[in-house]
Design a protein around this motif. Sequence first.
Motif, mmCIF file in Angstrom:
data_model
loop_
_atom_site.group_PDB
_atom_site.id
_atom_site.type_symbol
_atom_site.label_atom_id
_atom_site.label_comp_id
_atom_site.label_asym_id
_atom_site.label_seq_id
_atom_site.Cartn_x
_atom_site.Cartn_y
_atom_site.Cartn_z
ATOM 1 N N SER A 57 0.812 -1.213 0.000
ATOM 2 C CA SER A 57 0.000 0.000 0.000
ATOM 3 C C SER A 57 0.845 1.263 0.000
ATOM 4 O O SER A 57 0.317 2.349 -0.244
ATOM 5 N N GLY A 58 2.136 1.144 0.275
ATOM 6 C CA GLY A 58 2.965 2.338 0.276
ATOM 7 C C GLY A 58 4.424 2.096 0.589
ATOM 8 O O GLY A 58 5.310 2.589 -0.102
ATOM 9 N N ARG A 59 4.713 1.331 1.632
ATOM 10 C CA ARG A 59 6.098 1.176 2.082
ATOM 11 C C ARG A 59 6.983 0.549 1.011
ATOM 12 O O ARG A 59 8.102 1.018 0.748
ATOM 13 N N ALA A 60 6.472 -0.496 0.358
ATOM 14 C CA ALA A 60 7.270 -1.159 -0.672
ATOM 15 C C ALA A 60 7.518 -0.232 -1.862
ATOM 16 O O ALA A 60 8.601 -0.255 -2.469
ATOM 17 N N ILE A 61 6.527 0.587 -2.190
ATOM 18 C CA ILE A 61 6.686 1.543 -3.293
ATOM 19 C C ILE A 61 7.722 2.592 -2.934
ATOM 20 O O ILE A 61 8.592 2.947 -3.743
ATOM 21 N N HIS A 62 7.641 3.102 -1.713
ATOM 22 C CA HIS A 62 8.628 4.073 -1.235
ATOM 23 C C HIS A 62 10.044 3.493 -1.303
ATOM 24 O O HIS A 62 10.984 4.162 -1.766
ATOM 25 N N GLU A 63 10.210 2.258 -0.857
ATOM 26 C CA GLU A 63 11.541 1.640 -0.881
ATOM 27 C C GLU A 63 12.036 1.457 -2.311
ATOM 28 O O GLU A 63 13.230 1.651 -2.600
ATOM 29 N N THR A 64 11.121 1.108 -3.209
ATOM 30 C CA THR A 64 11.495 0.966 -4.621
ATOM 31 C C THR A 64 11.959 2.300 -5.198
ATOM 32 O O THR A 64 12.967 2.367 -5.924
ATOM 33 N N LEU A 65 11.232 3.355 -4.880
ATOM 34 C CA LEU A 65 11.614 4.687 -5.358
ATOM 35 C C LEU A 65 12.964 5.111 -4.782
ATOM 36 O O LEU A 65 13.813 5.670 -5.498
ATOM 37 N N ASP A 66 13.151 4.867 -3.491
ATOM 38 C CA ASP A 66 14.437 5.208 -2.866
ATOM 39 C C ASP A 66 15.593 4.486 -3.552
ATOM 40 O O ASP A 66 16.629 5.083 -3.871
ATOM 41 N N ASN A 67 15.406 3.192 -3.785
ATOM 42 C CA ASN A 67 16.469 2.397 -4.412
ATOM 43 C C ASN A 67 16.765 2.860 -5.831
ATOM 44 O O ASN A 67 17.887 2.678 -6.325
ATOM 45 N N ALA A 68 15.755 3.450 -6.488
ATOM 46 C CA ALA A 68 15.942 3.944 -7.857
ATOM 47 C C ALA A 68 16.454 5.383 -7.900
ATOM 48 O O ALA A 68 16.667 5.921 -8.987
ATOM 49 N N GLY A 69 16.623 6.002 -6.735
ATOM 50 C CA GLY A 69 17.122 7.371 -6.706
ATOM 51 C C GLY A 69 16.063 8.421 -6.964
ATOM 52 O O GLY A 69 16.394 9.562 -7.299
ATOM 53 N N ILE A 70 14.784 8.047 -6.824
ATOM 54 C CA ILE A 70 13.688 8.984 -7.047
ATOM 55 C C ILE A 70 13.368 9.709 -5.744
ATOM 56 O O ILE A 70 13.090 9.076 -4.715
ATOM 57 N N ASN A 71 13.409 11.028 -5.775
ATOM 58 C CA ASN A 71 13.043 11.799 -4.600
ATOM 59 C C ASN A 71 11.580 11.550 -4.243
ATOM 60 O O ASN A 71 10.696 11.669 -5.098
ATOM 61 N N ASN A 72 11.327 11.191 -2.993
ATOM 62 C CA ASN A 72 9.956 10.982 -2.549
ATOM 63 C C ASN A 72 9.863 11.238 -1.057
ATOM 64 O O ASN A 72 10.849 11.132 -0.328
ATOM 65 N N VAL A 73 8.652 11.581 -0.626
ATOM 66 C CA VAL A 73 8.370 11.748 0.801
ATOM 67 C C VAL A 73 7.447 10.620 1.213
ATOM 68 O O VAL A 73 6.414 10.383 0.568
ATOM 69 N N TYR A 74 7.812 9.916 2.266
ATOM 70 C CA TYR A 74 7.006 8.781 2.727
ATOM 71 C C TYR A 74 6.465 9.050 4.118
ATOM 72 O O TYR A 74 7.186 9.508 5.010
ATOM 73 N N TYR A 75 5.166 8.758 4.297
ATOM 74 C CA TYR A 75 4.539 8.888 5.610
ATOM 75 C C TYR A 75 3.755 7.626 5.917
ATOM 76 O O TYR A 75 3.003 7.133 5.071
ATOM 77 N N GLU A 76 3.929 7.115 7.135
ATOM 78 C CA GLU A 76 3.187 5.945 7.581
ATOM 79 C C GLU A 76 2.433 6.318 8.855
ATOM 80 O O GLU A 76 3.044 6.598 9.894
ATOM 81 N N ALA A 77 1.113 6.360 8.760
ATOM 82 C CA ALA A 77 0.286 6.754 9.897
ATOM 83 C C ALA A 77 0.312 5.646 10.950
ATOM 84 O O ALA A 77 -0.026 4.494 10.655
ATOM 85 N N PRO A 78 0.703 5.967 12.174
ATOM 86 C CA PRO A 78 0.826 4.925 13.202
ATOM 87 C C PRO A 78 -0.528 4.407 13.674
ATOM 88 O O PRO A 78 -1.435 5.175 13.987
ATOM 89 N N GLY A 79 -0.672 3.087 13.675
ATOM 90 C CA GLY A 79 -1.846 2.448 14.264
ATOM 91 C C GLY A 79 -3.118 2.518 13.467
ATOM 92 O O GLY A 79 -4.194 2.185 13.975
ATOM 93 N N THR A 80 -3.050 2.922 12.197
ATOM 94 C CA THR A 80 -4.266 3.016 11.394
ATOM 95 C C THR A 80 -4.203 2.048 10.211
ATOM 96 O O THR A 80 -3.141 1.614 9.798
ATOM 97 N N ALA A 81 -5.366 1.748 9.678
ATOM 98 C CA ALA A 81 -5.486 0.793 8.584
ATOM 99 C C ALA A 81 -5.920 1.520 7.310
ATOM 100 O O ALA A 81 -5.617 2.701 7.121
ATOM 101 N N HIS A 82 -6.640 0.797 6.447
ATOM 102 C CA HIS A 82 -7.103 1.356 5.171
ATOM 103 C C HIS A 82 -8.381 2.136 5.459
ATOM 104 O O HIS A 82 -9.500 1.666 5.210
ATOM 105 N N GLU A 83 -8.245 3.354 5.975
ATOM 106 C CA GLU A 83 -9.370 4.103 6.512
ATOM 107 C C GLU A 83 -9.066 5.598 6.495
ATOM 108 O O GLU A 83 -7.925 6.012 6.276
ATOM 109 N N PHE A 84 -10.106 6.384 6.758
ATOM 110 C CA PHE A 84 -9.963 7.828 6.604
ATOM 111 C C PHE A 84 -9.026 8.468 7.618
ATOM 112 O O PHE A 84 -8.507 9.561 7.359
ATOM 113 N N GLN A 85 -8.786 7.840 8.759
ATOM 114 C CA GLN A 85 -7.821 8.445 9.680
ATOM 115 C C GLN A 85 -6.430 8.441 9.057
ATOM 116 O O GLN A 85 -5.650 9.381 9.255
#
Length: 399
Positions: free
Chosen positions: A354-382
């Motif tokens: 959902s996000g972390r693997a994509i962020h890591e792929t971008l990092d490994n490819a040298g693509i500038n990106n900002v990654y945020y992981e909301a603590p304790g939440t799932a696939h939801e509006f929070q």
Amino acid sequence: MKNLFLVLLLFVISSVGHTQNNDFPAGTKPASTNILGAEYPRVDSLGQVYFRIEAPEATSISVSLGNVPLTKGDDGVWTGVTKPQDPGFHYYTLKINGVDVADPYTETFFGASRIMSGMEIPEAGVDFYDIKNVPHGQVRSVYYWSKSFNEPRHAYVYTPPGYDKDLDKKYPVLYLQHGMGEDRRAWPNQGRTNFILDNLIAEGKAKPMIIVMEDGGIARAFNTPIRDKSGKILPKPERQGPGRRGGPGQGPNFWDEFTETIITDLIPTIDKQFRTLSDRENRAIAGLSLGGTQTYQISQANLDKFASIGVFSAPFGFPGVESGYNGLLAKPDEFNKQVKLFYVSMGSKEGPRSGRAIHETLDNAGINNVYYEAPGTAHEFQTWRKSLYGFAQLLFQKK
């Protein structure tokens, strides 16, 4: 017999009521999503939700929030309490005599391709989406005509505080997409977009901006018809799962048609009706879940239109480094020059795709990106409220 069942069901539903007395469970408050004056459902400090429903004619009642069966008392009142719920917004329904219905004492929202009740569970110390004593913008209802598909369209457009005062000032624009089974109402209602931006702007944490929230064509999910430019409905393809097309001759994904609508109809309409900064540097696109998949799709096909990209919890649609963005992802220096902000987020309870693997792929490819992981939440509006909160603070800033 069928008509008799419907009459009895309507009688049961019409008899649903919430006993209004002062004998409330200790430490509970009415949910903020209750209709005016309703004392139930109630929420305690642990996030447990208490239900009390008067329905003497009912034979069974359960609540989808936590899958809780209610217990009927001798007085015909059904009661029950859920386990602690995650903070944030949740859809739910009542199941009365085997039929799903909305709770008549709770506000309703469009989600899962239908009208459902909504439950707000407070999060301690989190108030960035609350209504505060700050200048407020407006959420405007905008109807326009789509030339692409010869149909009327409807969008909600947030304009920041002060928009109607300085008539010479122009603003950058964010196009913000909802998820599967939702429509243009999701971000302003469930997401509380306008209050998030009002508060950020008041605190000087975000630049004033216009936000456009349109129907991405995925509100009715797999039942959404696919049409050609003349409006003719095309044969329905067999679904192969989100993010994947059907086999040869089976046609496009059901959400593809929004790509043309946003470029051909929506953006020109917004630029004409509102005071926008209409260059790509001042235009962004973002989306949650399947709206994030649309964001990948639309932005890589139209990188000349968007310089900032936000993808919130989208496990499908990442194009891959080898061929993504017409080969630019394989050329990080060129991509980084063109894209001012590539923001990827997810909730910590979601799977890495959902996000972390994509962020890591971008990092490994040298693509500038900002990654945020909301603590304790799932696939939801929070998760997505917090994603917008972080994304908006980075948008349209000078490097």
